[in-house]
Design an enzyme around this catalytic site. Structure first.
Site, PDB file in Angstrom:
ATOM      1  N   PRO A   9      -1.988  75.111  45.215  1.00  0.00           N
ATOM      2  CA  PRO A   9      -2.991  76.151  45.013  1.00  0.00           C
ATOM      3  C   PRO A   9      -4.411  75.624  44.773  1.00  0.00           C
ATOM      4  O   PRO A   9      -4.587  74.598  44.105  1.00  0.00           O
ATOM      5  CB  PRO A   9      -2.490  76.907  43.775  1.00  0.00           C
ATOM      6  N   ASN A  10      -5.343  76.316  45.367  1.00  0.00           N
ATOM      7  CA  ASN A  10      -6.794  76.070  45.229  1.00  0.00           C
ATOM      8  C   ASN A  10      -7.286  74.830  45.977  1.00  0.00           C
ATOM      9  O   ASN A  10      -8.484  74.565  45.989  1.00  0.00           O
ATOM     10  CB  ASN A  10      -7.205  75.971  43.740  1.00  0.00           C
ATOM     11  N   ARG A  17     -15.014  73.735  45.388  1.00  0.00           N
ATOM     12  CA  ARG A  17     -14.438  73.802  44.043  1.00  0.00           C
ATOM     13  C   ARG A  17     -14.798  72.553  43.221  1.00  0.00           C
ATOM     14  O   ARG A  17     -14.455  71.427  43.606  1.00  0.00           O
ATOM     15  CB  ARG A  17     -12.923  73.863  44.233  1.00  0.00           C
ATOM     16  N   TYR A  22     -13.561  67.003  42.189  1.00  0.00           N
ATOM     17  CA  TYR A  22     -12.706  66.851  43.376  1.00  0.00           C
ATOM     18  C   TYR A  22     -13.431  66.312  44.613  1.00  0.00           C
ATOM     19  O   TYR A  22     -12.804  66.115  45.647  1.00  0.00           O
ATOM     20  CB  TYR A  22     -12.034  68.201  43.707  1.00  0.00           C
ATOM     21  N   ASN A  73       0.461  67.327  47.063  1.00  0.00           N
ATOM     22  CA  ASN A  73      -0.359  67.542  45.879  1.00  0.00           C
ATOM     23  C   ASN A  73       0.002  68.935  45.374  1.00  0.00           C
ATOM     24  O   ASN A  73      -0.489  69.935  45.906  1.00  0.00           O
ATOM     25  CB  ASN A  73      -1.849  67.452  46.215  1.00  0.00           C
ATOM     26  N   ALA A  76      -2.033  72.700  40.423  1.00  0.00           N
ATOM     27  CA  ALA A  76      -1.720  73.164  39.061  1.00  0.00           C
ATOM     28  C   ALA A  76      -0.214  73.263  38.821  1.00  0.00           C
ATOM     29  O   ALA A  76       0.246  73.121  37.675  1.00  0.00           O
ATOM     30  CB  ALA A  76      -2.389  74.511  38.813  1.00  0.00           C
ATOM     31  N   HIS A  79       2.015  70.702  36.754  1.00  0.00           N
ATOM     32  CA  HIS A  79       2.176  70.693  35.304  1.00  0.00           C
ATOM     33  C   HIS A  79       3.170  71.734  34.805  1.00  0.00           C
ATOM     34  O   HIS A  79       3.479  71.772  33.619  1.00  0.00           O
ATOM     35  CB  HIS A  79       0.799  70.918  34.649  1.00  0.00           C
ATOM     36  N   ASP A  86      12.655  70.575  41.407  1.00  0.00           N
ATOM     37  CA  ASP A  86      14.045  70.638  41.887  1.00  0.00           C
ATOM     38  C   ASP A  86      14.104  70.558  43.415  1.00  0.00           C
ATOM     39  O   ASP A  86      15.020  69.949  43.969  1.00  0.00           O
ATOM     40  CB  ASP A  86      14.727  71.918  41.397  1.00  0.00           C
ATOM     41  N   GLU A  97       3.395  61.752  45.508  1.00  0.00           N
ATOM     42  CA  GLU A  97       2.545  62.761  44.854  1.00  0.00           C
ATOM     43  C   GLU A  97       1.108  62.242  44.805  1.00  0.00           C
ATOM     44  O   GLU A  97       0.889  61.094  44.416  1.00  0.00           O
ATOM     45  CB  GLU A  97       3.078  63.016  43.437  1.00  0.00           C
ATOM     46  N   HIS A  99      -2.873  63.015  43.411  1.00  0.00           N
ATOM     47  CA  HIS A  99      -3.858  63.798  42.663  1.00  0.00           C
ATOM     48  C   HIS A  99      -5.233  63.216  42.926  1.00  0.00           C
ATOM     49  O   HIS A  99      -5.434  62.002  42.788  1.00  0.00           O
ATOM     50  CB  HIS A  99      -3.554  63.810  41.162  1.00  0.00           C
ATOM     51  N   ILE A 100      -6.132  64.080  43.298  1.00  0.00           N
ATOM     52  CA  ILE A 100      -7.495  63.661  43.623  1.00  0.00           C
ATOM     53  C   ILE A 100      -8.181  63.134  42.358  1.00  0.00           C
ATOM     54  O   ILE A 100      -8.806  62.076  42.358  1.00  0.00           O
ATOM     55  CB  ILE A 100      -8.272  64.864  44.215  1.00  0.00           C
ATOM     56  N   SER A 101      -8.055  63.895  41.276  1.00  0.00           N
ATOM     57  CA  SER A 101      -8.662  63.484  40.007  1.00  0.00           C
ATOM     58  C   SER A 101      -7.658  62.662  39.205  1.00  0.00           C
ATOM     59  O   SER A 101      -6.454  62.700  39.488  1.00  0.00           O
ATOM     60  CB  SER A 101      -9.067  64.730  39.205  1.00  0.00           C
ATOM     61  N   ARG A 106      -8.032  63.778  31.853  1.00  0.00           N
ATOM     62  CA  ARG A 106      -8.505  65.157  31.774  1.00  0.00           C
ATOM     63  C   ARG A 106      -7.836  65.892  30.589  1.00  0.00           C
ATOM     64  O   ARG A 106      -7.313  65.260  29.697  1.00  0.00           O
ATOM     65  CB  ARG A 106      -8.272  65.839  33.116  1.00  0.00           C
ATOM     66  N   ARG A 110      -3.008  68.727  31.579  1.00  0.00           N
ATOM     67  CA  ARG A 110      -2.883  68.120  32.920  1.00  0.00           C
ATOM     68  C   ARG A 110      -2.215  66.750  32.857  1.00  0.00           C
ATOM     69  O   ARG A 110      -1.932  66.140  33.878  1.00  0.00           O
ATOM     70  CB  ARG A 110      -4.255  67.944  33.562  1.00  0.00           C
TER      71      ARG A 110
HETATM   72  C1  DQA Z   1      -5.081  68.190  41.001  1.00  0.00           C
HETATM   73  C2  DQA Z   1      -5.051  68.138  39.478  1.00  0.00           C
HETATM   74  C3  DQA Z   1      -4.486  69.413  38.886  1.00  0.00           C
HETATM   75  O1  DQA Z   1      -4.478  69.349  37.474  1.00  0.00           O
HETATM   76  C4  DQA Z   1      -5.309  70.608  39.303  1.00  0.00           C
HETATM   77  O2  DQA Z   1      -4.721  71.804  38.836  1.00  0.00           O
HETATM   78  C5  DQA Z   1      -5.535  70.669  40.782  1.00  0.00           C
HETATM   79  C6  DQA Z   1      -5.805  69.427  41.511  1.00  0.00           C
HETATM   80  C7  DQA Z   1      -5.779  66.954  41.619  1.00  0.00           C
HETATM   81  O3  DQA Z   1      -5.594  66.746  42.811  1.00  0.00           O
HETATM   82  O4  DQA Z   1      -6.514  66.248  40.926  1.00  0.00           O
HETATM   83  O5  DQA Z   1      -5.591  71.741  41.370  1.00  0.00           O
HETATM   84  O6  DQA Z   1      -3.753  68.196  41.478  1.00  0.00           O
END
Ligand code: DQA
Length: 158
Positions: A9-10, A17, A22, A73, A76, A79, A86, A97, A99-101, A106, A110
């Protein structure tokens, strides 16, 4: 070999964003670079983005029998989602997996990943470049699996 890239998501809002967190690259640009790299490496690649947990679970399940590896990725849902965790466990494929950040620098909520413990590996905090690193990592995993299979065939033949 086929890699499926699943974005949670997002992540469709990348570039707009919170660019200070990011980066400025849009999702389409990240995917275009991954596609180029896949082409150069002779690997098939498919991209999927959803804002819905159940759709992500469905997509992970579809990878069983269709893909050789998954780059995800979960955003959210990382978490919170036992369902995505599963599904990753269920398919038994190499999963990286991303994660950009750097989630460990953080907010506290997270800093826990539900999904990382069932993934093969994680790439965290390299910005959008993390997706390129994940591609390189997945090719390395494919090479290792192939080398192992070849060694097993040789042992069986001996
Ligand atoms: C994220 C980190 C998550 O905590 C956040 O909700 C995201 C992006 C990252 O790529 O850093 O949407 O997965």
């Amino acid at each position: 070999m086929k890699i499926v890239v699943i974005q949670g998501p997002n992540l469709n809002m990348l570039g707009v964003r919170e660019p200070q967190v990011y980066g400025l690259m849009r999702l389409e640009q990240i995917h275009a670079q991954m596609k180029d790299f896949a082409g150069q490496s002779g690997v098939e690649i498919e991209f999927y983005q959803s804002n819905l947990e159940g759709e992500i679970v469905d997509k992970i399940q579809e990878c069983y029998g269709d893909a050789d590896g998954v780059i995800i990725n979960p955003a959210a849902y990382t978490h919170t989602s036992i369902a995505i965790r599963d599904a990753i466990s269920a398919i038994g494929l190499p999963v990286i997996e991303v994660h950009i950040s750097n989630i460990y620098r953080r907010e506290e909520f997270r800093q826990k990943s539900m999904t990382a413990p069932v993934c093969t590996s994680s790439i965290i905090g390299f910005g959008p470049f993390g997706y390129h690193l994940a591609m390189m990592g997945m090719l390395q995993i494919f090479n290792e699996i192939q080398a192992l299979q070849e060694a097993q065939t040789q042992t069986a033949d001996a």
